[in-house]
Structure formats: C-alpha cells, structure tokens
Scaffold this motif. Structure first.
Motif, PDB file in Angstrom:
ATOM      1  N   ILE A   1       0.853  -1.182   0.000  1.00  0.00           N
ATOM      2  CA  ILE A   1       0.000   0.000   0.000  1.00  0.00           C
ATOM      3  C   ILE A   1       0.892   1.236   0.000  1.00  0.00           C
ATOM      4  O   ILE A   1       1.810   1.339   0.797  1.00  0.00           O
ATOM      5  CB  ILE A   1      -0.925   0.003   1.236  1.00  0.00           C
ATOM      6  N   ARG A   2       0.591   2.188  -0.844  1.00  0.00           N
ATOM      7  CA  ARG A   2       1.442   3.359  -1.056  1.00  0.00           C
ATOM      8  C   ARG A   2       1.147   4.446  -0.019  1.00  0.00           C
ATOM      9  O   ARG A   2       0.634   5.529  -0.350  1.00  0.00           O
ATOM     10  CB  ARG A   2       1.239   3.839  -2.494  1.00  0.00           C
ATOM     11  N   VAL A   3       1.438   4.134   1.248  1.00  0.00           N
ATOM     12  CA  VAL A   3       1.314   5.099   2.332  1.00  0.00           C
ATOM     13  C   VAL A   3       2.427   4.772   3.332  1.00  0.00           C
ATOM     14  O   VAL A   3       2.794   3.612   3.503  1.00  0.00           O
ATOM     15  CB  VAL A   3      -0.087   5.049   2.977  1.00  0.00           C
ATOM     16  N   SER A   4       2.980   5.784   3.948  1.00  0.00           N
ATOM     17  CA  SER A   4       4.093   5.597   4.866  1.00  0.00           C
ATOM     18  C   SER A   4       3.652   4.832   6.117  1.00  0.00           C
ATOM     19  O   SER A   4       2.631   5.152   6.712  1.00  0.00           O
ATOM     20  CB  SER A   4       4.650   6.959   5.263  1.00  0.00           C
ATOM     21  N   PRO A   5       4.418   3.827   6.545  1.00  0.00           N
ATOM     22  CA  PRO A   5       4.043   3.076   7.741  1.00  0.00           C
ATOM     23  C   PRO A   5       4.052   3.946   8.996  1.00  0.00           C
ATOM     24  O   PRO A   5       3.215   3.770   9.879  1.00  0.00           O
ATOM     25  CB  PRO A   5       5.117   1.993   7.850  1.00  0.00           C
ATOM     26  N   GLN A   6       4.963   4.890   9.076  1.00  0.00           N
ATOM     27  CA  GLN A   6       5.069   5.758  10.246  1.00  0.00           C
ATOM     28  C   GLN A   6       3.801   6.578  10.438  1.00  0.00           C
ATOM     29  O   GLN A   6       3.313   6.757  11.555  1.00  0.00           O
ATOM     30  CB  GLN A   6       6.281   6.667  10.096  1.00  0.00           C
ATOM     31  N   LYS A   7       3.233   7.073   9.350  1.00  0.00           N
ATOM     32  CA  LYS A   7       2.026   7.890   9.431  1.00  0.00           C
ATOM     33  C   LYS A   7       0.787   7.030   9.709  1.00  0.00           C
ATOM     34  O   LYS A   7      -0.175   7.497  10.319  1.00  0.00           O
ATOM     35  CB  LYS A   7       1.831   8.664   8.137  1.00  0.00           C
TER      36      LYS A   7
ATOM     37  N   ALA B   1      -6.270   6.655   6.781  1.00  0.00           N
ATOM     38  CA  ALA B   1      -7.526   6.315   7.439  1.00  0.00           C
ATOM     39  C   ALA B   1      -8.475   5.602   6.475  1.00  0.00           C
ATOM     40  O   ALA B   1      -9.128   4.626   6.855  1.00  0.00           O
ATOM     41  CB  ALA B   1      -8.193   7.563   7.995  1.00  0.00           C
ATOM     42  N   ASN B   2      -8.542   6.056   5.252  1.00  0.00           N
ATOM     43  CA  ASN B   2      -9.403   5.434   4.252  1.00  0.00           C
ATOM     44  C   ASN B   2      -8.925   4.016   3.934  1.00  0.00           C
ATOM     45  O   ASN B   2      -9.721   3.087   3.830  1.00  0.00           O
ATOM     46  CB  ASN B   2      -9.443   6.291   2.983  1.00  0.00           C
ATOM     47  N   ILE B   3      -7.617   3.846   3.814  1.00  0.00           N
ATOM     48  CA  ILE B   3      -7.051   2.538   3.498  1.00  0.00           C
ATOM     49  C   ILE B   3      -7.270   1.574   4.660  1.00  0.00           C
ATOM     50  O   ILE B   3      -7.670   0.428   4.472  1.00  0.00           O
ATOM     51  CB  ILE B   3      -5.558   2.690   3.170  1.00  0.00           C
ATOM     52  N   LEU B   4      -7.016   2.052   5.870  1.00  0.00           N
ATOM     53  CA  LEU B   4      -7.197   1.222   7.062  1.00  0.00           C
ATOM     54  C   LEU B   4      -8.665   0.836   7.246  1.00  0.00           C
ATOM     55  O   LEU B   4      -8.976  -0.283   7.670  1.00  0.00           O
ATOM     56  CB  LEU B   4      -6.683   1.983   8.284  1.00  0.00           C
ATOM     57  N   SER B   5      -9.558   1.736   6.880  1.00  0.00           N
ATOM     58  CA  SER B   5     -10.984   1.456   6.951  1.00  0.00           C
ATOM     59  C   SER B   5     -11.374   0.325   5.996  1.00  0.00           C
ATOM     60  O   SER B   5     -12.156  -0.560   6.345  1.00  0.00           O
ATOM     61  CB  SER B   5     -11.774   2.719   6.630  1.00  0.00           C
TER      62      SER B   5
ATOM     63  N   ILE C   1       1.184  -2.666  11.238  1.00  0.00           N
ATOM     64  CA  ILE C   1       1.611  -1.929  10.048  1.00  0.00           C
ATOM     65  C   ILE C   1       3.096  -2.215   9.841  1.00  0.00           C
ATOM     66  O   ILE C   1       3.941  -1.714  10.583  1.00  0.00           O
ATOM     67  CB  ILE C   1       1.399  -0.407  10.211  1.00  0.00           C
ATOM     68  N   ASP C   2       3.404  -3.044   8.865  1.00  0.00           N
ATOM     69  CA  ASP C   2       4.794  -3.386   8.563  1.00  0.00           C
ATOM     70  C   ASP C   2       5.271  -2.595   7.355  1.00  0.00           C
ATOM     71  O   ASP C   2       4.467  -2.157   6.527  1.00  0.00           O
ATOM     72  CB  ASP C   2       4.926  -4.881   8.276  1.00  0.00           C
ATOM     73  N   GLU C   3       6.574  -2.443   7.265  1.00  0.00           N
ATOM     74  CA  GLU C   3       7.150  -1.684   6.156  1.00  0.00           C
ATOM     75  C   GLU C   3       7.327  -2.589   4.945  1.00  0.00           C
ATOM     76  O   GLU C   3       7.863  -3.696   5.058  1.00  0.00           O
ATOM     77  CB  GLU C   3       8.494  -1.096   6.570  1.00  0.00           C
ATOM     78  N   GLY C   4       6.854  -2.127   3.810  1.00  0.00           N
ATOM     79  CA  GLY C   4       7.029  -2.851   2.560  1.00  0.00           C
ATOM     80  C   GLY C   4       8.264  -2.338   1.836  1.00  0.00           C
ATOM     81  O   GLY C   4       9.066  -1.590   2.396  1.00  0.00           O
ATOM     82  N   PRO C   5       8.428  -2.711   0.574  1.00  0.00           N
ATOM     83  CA  PRO C   5       9.568  -2.211  -0.177  1.00  0.00           C
ATOM     84  C   PRO C   5       9.463  -0.706  -0.425  1.00  0.00           C
ATOM     85  O   PRO C   5       8.372  -0.157  -0.496  1.00  0.00           O
ATOM     86  CB  PRO C   5       9.505  -2.983  -1.495  1.00  0.00           C
ATOM     87  N   THR C   6      10.597  -0.060  -0.520  1.00  0.00           N
ATOM     88  CA  THR C   6      10.650   1.387  -0.715  1.00  0.00           C
ATOM     89  C   THR C   6      11.014   1.688  -2.161  1.00  0.00           C
ATOM     90  O   THR C   6      11.976   1.133  -2.691  1.00  0.00           O
ATOM     91  CB  THR C   6      11.702   2.006   0.233  1.00  0.00           C
TER      92      THR C   6
ATOM     93  N   THR D   1       6.239   2.117   1.270  1.00  0.00           N
ATOM     94  CA  THR D   1       5.010   1.339   1.160  1.00  0.00           C
ATOM     95  C   THR D   1       4.774   0.579   2.465  1.00  0.00           C
ATOM     96  O   THR D   1       5.685   0.429   3.280  1.00  0.00           O
ATOM     97  CB  THR D   1       5.066   0.340  -0.011  1.00  0.00           C
ATOM     98  N   SER D   2       3.544   0.099   2.641  1.00  0.00           N
ATOM     99  CA  SER D   2       3.157  -0.573   3.879  1.00  0.00           C
ATOM    100  C   SER D   2       2.475  -1.896   3.595  1.00  0.00           C
ATOM    101  O   SER D   2       1.833  -2.068   2.559  1.00  0.00           O
ATOM    102  CB  SER D   2       2.179   0.294   4.677  1.00  0.00           C
ATOM    103  N   HIS D   3       2.606  -2.813   4.554  1.00  0.00           N
ATOM    104  CA  HIS D   3       1.799  -4.021   4.608  1.00  0.00           C
ATOM    105  C   HIS D   3       0.913  -3.871   5.838  1.00  0.00           C
ATOM    106  O   HIS D   3       1.413  -3.749   6.955  1.00  0.00           O
ATOM    107  CB  HIS D   3       2.656  -5.267   4.737  1.00  0.00           C
ATOM    108  N   ILE D   4      -0.398  -3.879   5.654  1.00  0.00           N
ATOM    109  CA  ILE D   4      -1.335  -3.630   6.748  1.00  0.00           C
ATOM    110  C   ILE D   4      -2.086  -4.915   7.062  1.00  0.00           C
ATOM    111  O   ILE D   4      -2.682  -5.537   6.173  1.00  0.00           O
ATOM    112  CB  ILE D   4      -2.343  -2.522   6.364  1.00  0.00           C
ATOM    113  N   THR D   5      -2.051  -5.329   8.339  1.00  0.00           N
ATOM    114  CA  THR D   5      -2.760  -6.514   8.810  1.00  0.00           C
ATOM    115  C   THR D   5      -3.722  -6.095   9.919  1.00  0.00           C
ATOM    116  O   THR D   5      -3.304  -5.422  10.868  1.00  0.00           O
ATOM    117  CB  THR D   5      -1.780  -7.571   9.365  1.00  0.00           C
ATOM    118  N   VAL D   6      -4.984  -6.469   9.787  1.00  0.00           N
ATOM    119  CA  VAL D   6      -5.991  -6.177  10.799  1.00  0.00           C
ATOM    120  C   VAL D   6      -6.582  -7.500  11.278  1.00  0.00           C
ATOM    121  O   VAL D   6      -7.018  -8.311  10.462  1.00  0.00           O
ATOM    122  CB  VAL D   6      -7.114  -5.267  10.243  1.00  0.00           C
ATOM    123  N   VAL D   7      -6.574  -7.710  12.591  1.00  0.00           N
ATOM    124  CA  VAL D   7      -7.127  -8.916  13.194  1.00  0.00           C
ATOM    125  C   VAL D   7      -8.312  -8.523  14.055  1.00  0.00           C
ATOM    126  O   VAL D   7      -8.191  -7.636  14.919  1.00  0.00           O
ATOM    127  CB  VAL D   7      -6.077  -9.660  14.044  1.00  0.00           C
TER     128      VAL D   7
END
Length: 110
Positions: A10-16, A44-48, A76-81, A100-106
């Motif tokens: 996902i094209r959003v910074s993991p830190q943010k 927020a939209n992506i996480l939603s 929120i893990d860091e993907g390739p840059t 980029t980010s890898h987002i996992t929601v449980v």
C-alpha cells in the motif's frame, strides 16, 4: 475466533499509518470505522477498507456474531521502498524514498 485481513504494498508511509492504528486498537469495529471515517488522513481510508474486509471475512464463518467484533490487533509493517531521484543545485541529485506498507488487521469476538 480470530479473523484477519491483509493489504500489501500500500502506497502510504508506515510511520504515518501507525498513529491511526494505535487509535483504533481494542475498539469495537463499529466505533473504529466511525473514528476512521472522520479522520482526515490518507491512511484512514485505506485502514478502513482493510477493517471492512476483515469484517466481511468474519461474516463468512458460521456462528460468528458480527455485532460483537472488536479490533484485536493492527500491524503496520514496512514494505519495499521506491527510490526516486530529484535534481538539485550544481548538478547534484537527492534521493526521494517513497515508502510502502503491509497492513494486517485482526478482529475477534468479545
């Protein structure tokens, strides 16, 4: 029973995005979705969307109560840059890092 959803590259910074993840962790799903809906950040939209995907995954399991779900863990893990170059003064160049980010929601039942 835990149910998860995963969004990768996902094209959003993991830190943010981690700031938003801390806000919704431990909340009921409905409250978490409302919080993300009124948060004016790109992540927020992506996480939603990932959270809605986890709820849809839970809906497929028999005997799962959708109204009793809460956000158990958000990772929120860091993907390739992506590395880009920006021209600077006197023939130099500066590197731009597009993260980029890898987002996992449980989600789980109460």
């Amino acid at each position: 029973m835990e149910v998860k959803a995963l969004a990768r590259f996902i094209r959003v910074s993991p830190q943010k995005t981690r700031v938003l993840a801390k806000n919704i962790q431990g909340m009921p799903v409905e409250d978490a979705l409302n919080t993300l809906k009124f948060t004016p950040k790109k992540g927020a939209n992506i996480l939603s969307k990932v959270l809605q995907s986890a709820v849809a995954n839970a809906n497929q399991l028999p005997g799962m109560d959708i109204d009793a779900l809460y956000v158990k863990r958000v990772c929120i893990d860091e993907g390739p840059t992506w590395k880009r170059i920006r021209p600077r003064a006197m023939g130099r160049a500066t590197r731009i890092l597009k993260r980029t980010s890898h987002i996992t929601v449980v989600v789980d039942e109460l």
